[in-house]
Design a protein around this motif. Structure first.
Motif, PDB file in Angstrom:
ATOM      1  N   THR A  12      -3.784   9.436   0.938  1.00 35.43           N
ATOM      2  CA  THR A  12      -4.907   9.250   0.034  1.00 35.43           C
ATOM      3  C   THR A  12      -6.035  10.463   0.353  1.00 35.43           C
ATOM      4  O   THR A  12      -6.515  11.073  -0.730  1.00 35.43           O
ATOM      5  N   LYS A  27       7.289   2.912  -8.496  1.00 33.95           N
ATOM      6  CA  LYS A  27       6.250   3.775  -8.292  1.00 33.95           C
ATOM      7  C   LYS A  27       4.888   2.945  -8.062  1.00 33.95           C
ATOM      8  O   LYS A  27       4.118   3.277  -7.163  1.00 33.95           O
ATOM      9  N   THR A  28       4.974   1.670  -8.683  1.00 34.44           N
ATOM     10  CA  THR A  28       3.857   0.739  -8.808  1.00 34.44           C
ATOM     11  C   THR A  28       3.716   0.367  -7.073  1.00 34.44           C
ATOM     12  O   THR A  28       2.318   0.315  -6.565  1.00 34.44           O
ATOM     13  N   ILE A  29       4.796  -0.121  -6.543  1.00 36.93           N
ATOM     14  CA  ILE A  29       4.750  -0.488  -5.308  1.00 36.93           C
ATOM     15  C   ILE A  29       4.311   0.503  -4.407  1.00 36.93           C
ATOM     16  O   ILE A  29       3.400   0.328  -3.573  1.00 36.93           O
ATOM     17  N   THR A  30       4.785   1.694  -4.429  1.00 35.97           N
ATOM     18  CA  THR A  30       4.400   2.946  -3.569  1.00 35.97           C
ATOM     19  C   THR A  30       3.178   3.292  -3.656  1.00 35.97           C
ATOM     20  O   THR A  30       2.550   3.524  -2.586  1.00 35.97           O
ATOM     21  N   SER A  31       2.559   3.296  -4.911  1.00 33.82           N
ATOM     22  CA  SER A  31       1.225   3.814  -5.066  1.00 33.82           C
ATOM     23  C   SER A  31       0.189   2.940  -4.224  1.00 33.82           C
ATOM     24  O   SER A  31      -0.560   3.236  -3.739  1.00 33.82           O
ATOM     25  N   SER A  32       0.455   1.289  -4.265  1.00 29.46           N
ATOM     26  CA  SER A  32      -0.147   0.508  -3.485  1.00 29.46           C
ATOM     27  C   SER A  32      -0.210   0.481  -2.077  1.00 29.46           C
ATOM     28  O   SER A  32      -1.082  -0.175  -1.422  1.00 29.46           O
ATOM     29  N   LEU A  33       0.689   1.020  -1.583  1.00 29.94           N
ATOM     30  CA  LEU A  33       0.948   1.165  -0.191  1.00 29.94           C
ATOM     31  C   LEU A  33       0.462   2.432   0.585  1.00 29.94           C
ATOM     32  O   LEU A  33       0.682   2.557   1.686  1.00 29.94           O
ATOM     33  N   GLN A  34       0.055   3.361  -0.099  1.00 29.43           N
ATOM     34  CA  GLN A  34      -0.113   4.548   0.399  1.00 29.43           C
ATOM     35  C   GLN A  34      -1.095   4.597   1.286  1.00 29.43           C
ATOM     36  O   GLN A  34      -2.114   3.702   1.672  1.00 29.43           O
ATOM     37  N   ASN A  74       5.829   6.358   3.814  1.00 25.80           N
ATOM     38  CA  ASN A  74       5.189   6.427   2.302  1.00 25.80           C
ATOM     39  C   ASN A  74       6.301   6.922   1.200  1.00 25.80           C
ATOM     40  O   ASN A  74       7.065   8.315   1.770  1.00 25.80           O
TER      41      ASN A  74
END
Lengths: 251, 251
Positions: free
Chosen positions: A120, A108-115, A98
């Motif tokens: 979580t 930021k958008t990419i990383t948020s969708s991959l967490q 992560n």
């Protein structure tokens, strides 16, 4: 739920005097052409969530401009190989990487969708971590940005300076001497004196990503034991029924 | 044509007293699900072909039954990460992995179809290698089987015994004590005394694969230098016009 045995094993191995300073592992990633890559990274600590101590995380760092960030974003599967020569222990940790970039990063958008799952869980619990004090954000979630800044603050001034190089790591430069014109040291926050120091600090912080590894399979080989021992730990289940299955395997 | 500068750099680093024993690197591979893996392997030496010393090879080994062999056969791209802590040098070698199994192995057909450029050149030249004496086969080609047996002979008896375990590495077993029932030492060829020794030697040899790495890109980071230095060496061209391009890059 308690801290998994494999983490105790890693911490025990790190405490062996002959393993002093063995806080580095090699991180294997895959690029978009399915070619593997590996480089040495420093382990910057562990995050052990209070409500899910059985799902610890490992913390490392990177320049946001490094190829490994692109690789981890396109394929978040990584394997850490942690060889502790002193005790002859090898830990291989298959994990999800992560990336925690600056809040205003285009990543930021990419990383948020991959967490990952643990990330979580930690977000939702919004709690402090066991080892390292309170990081509860004002929104009741875990404050990743606070943690990122803490890890950044924990760096030595010369290391911190590496993130304000004017070009990305691996970019062609004209001579070995060229980096001597770049900032050589960036002090801690409280030691910033000049405008240049403050500018460099901000630049470095804007290029600094925390990398958080969430392990789901660990392969521990003990070559210091006779006969040699090898143990696999595999994460099973989901949500709050996650547990670790342990299996003795042939060395 | 001469030995490339990156190989001299590796050998110089290995000769630094503080790097004593640093003959291991982490080898990153990719499995069929595009998941990366990395494990520590011992470097068993170099092959420097007389007619193409600019294309040296690195030699390591594996159990033919290990998952890494399957991975290297399905995707021969690997990266070696060689961290020499004493001098703070990191060599990353992007390479093609060539598996040299026993001549009667079921893997032989696959491995033959996958062999890399240097391997083919060495085969065709059929010459001795610079460092380690004559390995010219009776057919005028390089004698890989002879080399495989030499590397096998160079192992310590306890290491050699690992290849006659009755199950593949990583297979589930019932207890840490189970391997104590397996052969613990397999002597060198000239020290074989009993029928059991001879049987174990043959079994181990039949499970022993030589792994030959043919590098095509090297990334050398010198953290012991101030400012830090980083150099890339990329193999360019083909056949006898192969050369190495060197580029200074940002550390």
């Amino acid at each position: 739920m308690s801290v998994p045995r494999w983490l105790k094993a890693i911490k025990d191995a790190l405490a062996v005097p002959d393993n002093k300073g063995k806080v580095v592992y090699q991180v294997a990633t895959v690029d978009s052409q399915n070619v593997p890559h590996a480089r040495t990274q420093v382990n910057r600590g562990f995050i052990i969530p209070k409500s899910s101590p059985h799902l610890p995380l490992l913390v490392s760092s990177s320049d946001v401009r490094a190829p490994k960030v692109v690789q981890m974003l396109s394929n978040s599967a990584v394997e850490l190989c942690w060889w502790m020569e002193g005790s002859q222990d090898q830990f291989r940790l298959l994990a999800k990487a992560n990336i925690i970039p600056p809040p205003d990063s285009r990543l930021k958008t990419i990383t948020s969708s991959l967490q990952g799952f643990s990330i979580t869980a930690l977000d939702e619990a919004g709690e402090e971590s066991e080892d390292e004090g309170d990081r509860l954000g004002t929104d009741g979630k875990y404050d990743w940005e606070k943690k990122r800044r803490e890890v950044f603050e924990g760096m030595k001034p010369a290391m911190r300076a590496s993130w304000c190089a004017p070009v990305a790591p691996g970019s062609p430069i004209s001579s070995y001497d060229e980096p001597s014109k770049w900032p050589r040291e960036v002090p801690n926050l409280e030691d910033l004196k000049t405008d240049e120091d403050r500018k460099n600090y901000e630049t470095a912080l804007s290029n600094f990503a925390m990398v958080v590894f969430e392990p789901f399979k660990i392969d521990w080989v003990q070559l210091g034991e006779q006969p040699n021992r090898r143990t696999e730990f595999i994460r099973k289940g989901s949500a709050d029924v996650v547990h670790w299955e342990e299996q003795i395997v042939a060395p």
